[in-house]
Design an enzyme around this catalytic site. Structure first.
Site, PDB file in Angstrom:
ATOM      1  N   LEU A  35      39.894  37.600  40.912  1.00  0.00           N
ATOM      2  CA  LEU A  35      38.592  37.951  40.369  1.00  0.00           C
ATOM      3  C   LEU A  35      38.708  37.994  38.856  1.00  0.00           C
ATOM      4  O   LEU A  35      39.772  38.348  38.314  1.00  0.00           O
ATOM      5  CB  LEU A  35      38.131  39.328  40.883  1.00  0.00           C
ATOM      6  CG  LEU A  35      37.872  39.482  42.384  1.00  0.00           C
ATOM      7  CD1 LEU A  35      37.497  40.926  42.698  1.00  0.00           C
ATOM      8  CD2 LEU A  35      36.782  38.534  42.846  1.00  0.00           C
ATOM      9  N   ASP A  36      37.628  37.630  38.155  1.00  0.00           N
ATOM     10  CA  ASP A  36      37.617  37.785  36.701  1.00  0.00           C
ATOM     11  C   ASP A  36      37.956  39.219  36.331  1.00  0.00           C
ATOM     12  O   ASP A  36      37.649  40.154  37.082  1.00  0.00           O
ATOM     13  CB  ASP A  36      36.227  37.454  36.137  1.00  0.00           C
ATOM     14  CG  ASP A  36      35.932  35.971  36.142  1.00  0.00           C
ATOM     15  OD1 ASP A  36      36.870  35.191  36.357  1.00  0.00           O
ATOM     16  OD2 ASP A  36      34.755  35.611  35.962  1.00  0.00           O
ATOM     17  N   MET A  37      38.563  39.401  35.177  1.00  0.00           N
ATOM     18  CA  MET A  37      38.943  40.735  34.743  1.00  0.00           C
ATOM     19  C   MET A  37      37.763  41.697  34.782  1.00  0.00           C
ATOM     20  O   MET A  37      37.889  42.850  35.201  1.00  0.00           O
ATOM     21  CB  MET A  37      39.519  40.687  33.329  1.00  0.00           C
ATOM     22  CG  MET A  37      39.984  42.040  32.804  1.00  0.00           C
ATOM     23  SD  MET A  37      40.629  41.979  31.129  1.00  0.00           S
ATOM     24  CE  MET A  37      39.103  41.780  30.182  1.00  0.00           C
ATOM     25  N   SER A  38      36.587  41.248  34.358  1.00  0.00           N
ATOM     26  CA  SER A  38      35.425  42.131  34.252  1.00  0.00           C
ATOM     27  C   SER A  38      34.719  42.364  35.581  1.00  0.00           C
ATOM     28  O   SER A  38      33.854  43.224  35.683  1.00  0.00           O
ATOM     29  CB  SER A  38      34.432  41.576  33.233  1.00  0.00           C
ATOM     30  OG  SER A  38      35.017  41.516  31.944  1.00  0.00           O
ATOM     31  N   THR A  39      35.064  41.596  36.605  1.00  0.00           N
ATOM     32  CA  THR A  39      34.425  41.703  37.911  1.00  0.00           C
ATOM     33  C   THR A  39      35.179  42.695  38.782  1.00  0.00           C
ATOM     34  O   THR A  39      36.407  42.648  38.867  1.00  0.00           O
ATOM     35  CB  THR A  39      34.385  40.331  38.610  1.00  0.00           C
ATOM     36  OG1 THR A  39      33.730  39.393  37.761  1.00  0.00           O
ATOM     37  CG2 THR A  39      33.666  40.413  39.940  1.00  0.00           C
TER      38      THR A  39
END
Length: 566
Positions: free
Chosen positions: A409-413
């Site tokens: 997952l993206d870091m911000s997700t």
């Protein structure tokens, strides 16, 4: 905004600024929260952009969207040699087809001056381009190519027919020999074999004659065609050489100062870059133009901010009035030189965002672990930060085998990730992801009201080479990216969506929501494609997969809490 000549661009604030606290250090230009004084300067500049009538530029804010060109602007908070506080303003590239506009700092080098070397040498290159285009579009070239193709095809057809005749003749002679061996005496058989051999030689000679005939005609046409194509290649080589010489000469004119008064041109600055070559447009961005003017006129730079004004470009996502960091590809090497020796804010990208956070385990057995990853938490170790889901799982399950991480997952997700504790489990899960039998559902909250109840978005994506990790929509080089969406609920000015990614490209859901050919509504808290908030409002809410050992279909769900701070 007061109007000054390009040589006198210092602007005093219209509003009182005595109550503002000055920045302690200069802005880290690639990732920042703009200083309040920079926000004020940007607001004054935006008021000017909205009301001025001295020049015309189609930013795409009106009805004419066809030829719209949004623009990046920058403001540099400075103190002059009299101790006065004010700001400088700049635009990236050209504005209203001009390099010089009153009130904005000039370019580091103005290639558009009529008496400059660039104009004259570019005219010579343009002449070569004209000659090249004339040759490439000439009737003679197209006729010779068509004639050559027709000759080659006719030759192939006749030669193929003759080869077929030879094959049939060979079969017929073989049959005659077989029959003759039973019917003729040795003398008669010898005479027949001699006759049949002469027939074979005659057919082969006929094939050679046909080939020689066509080869002669083809060679004549090909010689004329080769003459023209050689001339075209020669012109291309001359144009490439002159373009390269002009480019290197142009790069040498872009000389950048720093606080110590050291000058370095683009060729020197980019010599250690991976490509050893400055990218197109290097040195034309707002940030280096602002710093160059400040250093060359004795101003002390205090803080910087850049914002986008107008419609978003076709391939990328830029929000009107949003602040953005300087680009990595074009500006990072230049600004590293220009800001050498200046105390700057810390690089926030070097701060571990996972510090103090824990990973919630949703499910665990001998083969897999399913976790709920917090927002602002790396899935795998990054370039500068090792703390990640992988590192935490490796520490928590030291006896595990295999690579652990099956998907990211993206870091911000935030949201669900499945971890494989064995190599066998990893192989099984990886095959499920490749076969797209794993069901993934995300919840996203976008800034605006989505029209319709459901739909699909297909926009190919690739990385922005000049500004990683941003992604661009690119139909030429992008990878296929497909997303299905469904409205979950609506509130005032916001929509909650279910997102179903059919592919798993980097930032796919974020770009598909924000891009004008997608939903044209950024996800709330998206600091790359929208506006910052408490966190990115994107959560991997549902994950359905087959257990790698039992093959049992398993469903995991964890609701999002977008009210939490990252």
């Amino acid at each position: 905004m007061p109007m000054y000549s390009a040589q006198h661009c210092f602007t005093l604030f219209k509003s009182p600024v005595d109550s503002y606290q000055l920045p302690e250090r200069f802005t880290f230009p690639f990732y920042y929260e703009p200083h309040p004084l920079c926000v004020l300067a940007a607001a004054e500049l935006q008021t000017y952009l909205s009301t001025q009538t001295d020049w015309q530029h189609n930013f795409g804010l009106g009805n004419d969207k066809a030829n719209a060109i949004g623009k990046m602007f920058g403001v540099l908070l400075v103190r002059n040699n009299r101790g006065e506080l004010g700001y400088l303003a700049a635009f990236s590239g050209k504005l209203a087809e001009q390099n010089l506009i009153n009130g904005f700092v000039p370019p580091v080098f103005d290639m558009l001056t009529e008496d400059g070397f660039f104009h004259a040498e570019q005219q010579a290159i343009n002449q070569l381009t004209y000659e090249l285009t004339h040759l490439e579009d000439s009737t003679e070239l197209s006729m010779l190519r068509e004639q050559l193709a027709a000759l080659v095809q006719a030759a192939d057809d006749e030669l193929e027919a003759m080869r077929a005749t030879i094959i049939e003749g060979r079969k017929a002679r073989k049959l005659k020999r077989t029959q003759a061996e039973a019917e003729l005496n040795p003398q008669e058989l010898a005479v027949l074999n001699l006759q049949l051999g002469q027939e074979s030689v005659a057919q082969k000679n006929q094939l050679k004659a046909i080939k020689a005939h066509w080869d002669s005609g083809i060679a004549t046409v090909n010689a004329s065609l080769q003459r023209l194509e050689n001339e075209i290649e020669s012109l291309k080589a001359r144009r490439a050489m002159q373009s390269n010489v002009l480019q290197q000469k142009l790069f040498a004119q872009y000389r950048f100062l720093n606080q110590a008064g050291e000058l370095r041109d683009l060729n020197q600055i980019f010599k250690d870059a991976p490509t050893h070559q400055p990218p197109a447009g290097a040195g034309e961005c707002a940030a280096p133009k602002l710093l160059q003017y400040a250093f060359s006129h004795g101003f002390t730079p205090l803080a910087i901010a850049e914002f986008w004004w107008g419609a978003s470009p076709k391939s990328e996502v830029k929000q009107h009035k949003n602040f953005y960091g300087a680009c990595q590809g074009k500006c990072q090497p230049i600004l590293s030189h220009m800001l050498d020796g200046i105390e700057m804010d810390d690089n926030p990208l070097l701060v571990n965002p996972a510090e103090g956070k824990s990973i919630e385990i949703i499910y665990q057995d001998e083969a897999i672990v399913v976790v709920n990853k917090p927002a602002e938490f790396l899935s795998v170790p990054g370039k500068n930060i090792s703390d990640s889901v992988y590192a935490r799982m490796k520490a928590q399950f030291p006896q595990s085998t295999g690579p652990l991480i099956v998907h990211r997952l993206d870091m911000s997700t935030s949201g669900l990730m499945v971890i494989a504790l064995t190599s066998e489990a990893n192989k099984s899960l990886a095959q499920q992801f490749i076969a797209r039998t794993v069901e993934k559902r995300y919840v996203a909250q976008v800034a605006g009201v989505v029209e319709g109840e459901q739909g699909e978005i297909s926009l190919p994506l690739r990385v922005d080479l000049d500004d990683r990790p941003r992604q661009l929509v690119c139909y030429e080089h992008g990878k296929h990216a497909h997303t299905r969406w469904q409205v979950k609920s609506r509130s005032v000015g916001q929509t909650m969506l279910y997102l179903y990614p059919h592919t798993g490209r980097t930032h796919q859901l974020r770009v598909h929501c924000a891009h004008h050919d997608g939903l044209h509504l950024p996800i709330i808290g998206d600091d790359l494609y929208g506006s910052k908030a408490n966190r990115l409002h994107l959560h991997a809410q549902r994950l359905v997969l087959n257990h790698p050992l039992s093959n049992k279909r398993m469903t995991f769900e964890v609701d999002a809490d977008f009210s939490l701070s990252p």
